[in-house]
Design a protein around this motif. Structure first.
Motif, PDB file in Angstrom:
ATOM      1  N   GLN A  27      31.306  40.634 102.370  1.00 52.38           N
ATOM      2  CA  GLN A  27      30.228  41.160 101.541  1.00 52.38           C
ATOM      3  C   GLN A  27      29.983  40.179 100.400  1.00 52.38           C
ATOM      4  N   ASP A  28      28.755  39.682 100.329  1.00 40.81           N
ATOM      5  CA  ASP A  28      28.399  38.742  99.275  1.00 40.81           C
ATOM      6  C   ASP A  28      28.001  39.479  98.000  1.00 40.81           C
ATOM      7  N   HIS A  29      27.729  38.701  96.956  1.00 43.95           N
ATOM      8  CA  HIS A  29      27.609  39.210  95.591  1.00 43.95           C
ATOM      9  C   HIS A  29      26.141  39.456  95.234  1.00 43.95           C
ATOM     10  N   PHE A  30      25.644  40.645  95.549  1.00 41.67           N
ATOM     11  CA  PHE A  30      24.232  40.952  95.298  1.00 41.67           C
ATOM     12  C   PHE A  30      23.892  40.881  93.812  1.00 41.67           C
ATOM     13  N   ASP A  31      24.769  41.398  92.956  1.00 40.63           N
ATOM     14  CA  ASP A  31      24.476  41.406  91.520  1.00 40.63           C
ATOM     15  C   ASP A  31      24.296  39.990  90.975  1.00 40.63           C
ATOM     16  N   TRP A  32      25.053  39.042  91.515  1.00 43.31           N
ATOM     17  CA  TRP A  32      24.914  37.646  91.082  1.00 43.31           C
ATOM     18  C   TRP A  32      23.564  37.087  91.529  1.00 43.31           C
ATOM     19  N   TRP A  33      23.137  37.436  92.725  1.00 41.88           N
ATOM     20  CA  TRP A  33      21.826  37.006  93.220  1.00 41.88           C
ATOM     21  C   TRP A  33      20.721  37.579  92.335  1.00 41.88           C
ATOM     22  N   ALA A  34      20.848  38.880  92.010  1.00 45.70           N
ATOM     23  CA  ALA A  34      19.849  39.521  91.154  1.00 45.70           C
ATOM     24  C   ALA A  34      19.838  38.893  89.758  1.00 45.70           C
ATOM     25  N   LYS A  35      21.032  38.595  89.232  1.00 46.45           N
ATOM     26  CA  LYS A  35      21.129  37.990  87.900  1.00 46.45           C
ATOM     27  C   LYS A  35      20.446  36.631  87.871  1.00 46.45           C
ATOM     28  N   ASN A  36      20.428  35.952  89.011  1.00 41.39           N
ATOM     29  CA  ASN A  36      19.774  34.647  89.120  1.00 41.39           C
ATOM     30  C   ASN A  36      18.361  34.763  89.691  1.00 41.39           C
ATOM     31  N   ASN A  37      17.764  35.929  89.496  1.00 43.89           N
ATOM     32  CA  ASN A  37      16.360  36.159  89.868  1.00 43.89           C
ATOM     33  C   ASN A  37      16.091  35.919  91.351  1.00 43.89           C
ATOM     34  N   PHE A  38      17.084  36.257  92.176  1.00 47.58           N
ATOM     35  CA  PHE A  38      16.946  36.188  93.633  1.00 47.58           C
ATOM     36  C   PHE A  38      16.600  34.775  94.110  1.00 47.58           C
ATOM     37  N   SER A  39      17.138  33.801  93.401  1.00 44.05           N
ATOM     38  CA  SER A  39      16.904  32.396  93.745  1.00 44.05           C
ATOM     39  C   SER A  39      18.091  31.844  94.523  1.00 44.05           C
ATOM     40  N   SER A  40      17.921  30.629  94.997  1.00 42.64           N
ATOM     41  CA  SER A  40      18.997  29.957  95.722  1.00 42.64           C
ATOM     42  C   SER A  40      20.274  29.888  94.892  1.00 42.64           C
ATOM     43  N   ARG A  41      20.147  29.648  93.607  1.00 41.91           N
ATOM     44  CA  ARG A  41      21.313  29.493  92.735  1.00 41.91           C
ATOM     45  C   ARG A  41      22.255  30.691  92.781  1.00 41.91           C
ATOM     46  N   GLY A  42      21.707  31.871  93.008  1.00 45.17           N
ATOM     47  CA  GLY A  42      22.539  33.064  93.058  1.00 45.17           C
ATOM     48  C   GLY A  42      22.800  33.566  94.461  1.00 45.17           C
TER      49      GLY A  42
END
Length: 247
Positions: A130-145
């Motif tokens: 399971q990957d880190h959805f909150d980190w993706w959201a924190k990075n505005n759903f960009s590649s960086r997150g």
């Protein structure tokens, strides 16, 4: 949706309920067709499910049952002898590091950025994280997150392929964070644009094609293999005979 309908008697493992009186494939037949084809070709490969959601236990259970020969469409998968780890792990990201845990396993990139590359390169059988959805959201759903993926173009022994319908060429709106080791033996990867690895290590799933064509994922792998040879050549390597690691 008709092509997605589960044929025959309802099966709580391989199908899900949809419209009243209708059941649909939980996992596309094209996925099982890929496993069957790679096995018949004698390929060495592993499959890692990567999800932001909570669906991994059910997906892993279905694959385990299929590999036990219980899928009515793919009984020959019983001969594949691929172990399935039914316990999902987790991948959590921060500015400082990426941490992977599964059972007693714990690996982090803070001291050595190659640890997770080596881990997935030597992965056996089928598992899930399971990957880190909150980190993706924190990075505005960009590649960086996005879901991290490590690539070493100086290592022709393994070819990592990430297949996801949310991969986009726009790095401001995509789901995978590709990281490439530019120098041989380097432990510090660089963030790579999606365009560099598109149809090389990153596949944006065409869901309609994947539903309609059972050879769809096999075609995707073939295309990536052809392009990966050229990618490695650009890094100063000859054509590989790589082990497959699908994510």
């Amino acid at each position: 949706l008709q092509l997605l309908e589960w044929p025959g008697r309802p099966d709580d493992v391989f199908s899900v309920e949809g419209e009243p009186g209708k059941r649909y494939h939980l996992i596309l037949p094209a996925f099982f067709r890929l496993l069957d084809a790679l096995h018949r070709e004698g390929r060495a490969f592993a499959v890692v499910f990567r999800s932001f959601g909570t669906d991994l236990p059910r997906a892993l259970r279905a694959v385990s049952r299929a590999l036990a020969g219980q899928h009515p469409r793919f009984p020959a998968l019983r001969d594949a002898a691929l172990p399935v780890d039914l316990t999902p792990g987790q991948i959590r990201c921060s500015q400082r590091e990426v941490v992977l845990t599964r059972g007693a396993e714990r690996l982090a990139t803070r001291e050595d950025g190659r640890k997770l590359y080596d881990y997935f390169s030597s992965f056996e059988g089928i598992g899930g994280f399971q990957d880190h959805f909150d980190w993706w959201a924190k990075n505005n759903f960009s590649s960086r997150g996005g879901k991290p993926l490590w690539i070493d173009p100086h290592d022709p022994s393994v070819h990592h392929i990430f297949i996801d319908d949310n991969i986009r060429l726009d790095d401001a709106d995509t789901i995978v964070h590709p990281q490439v080791f530019s120098e041989p033996g380097s432990s510090s990867p660089r963030s790579a644009p999606t365009s560099e690895l598109y149809d090389v290590c990153l596949v944006q799933t065409d869901l309609l094609e994947a539903i309609a064509d059972e050879d769809y994922f096999l075609h995707c792998v073939r295309r990536c293999e052809e392009n990966y040879e050229r990618y490695l050549a650009c890094a100063g390597k000859g054509p590989p005979s790589p082990r497959q690691d699908g994510q």
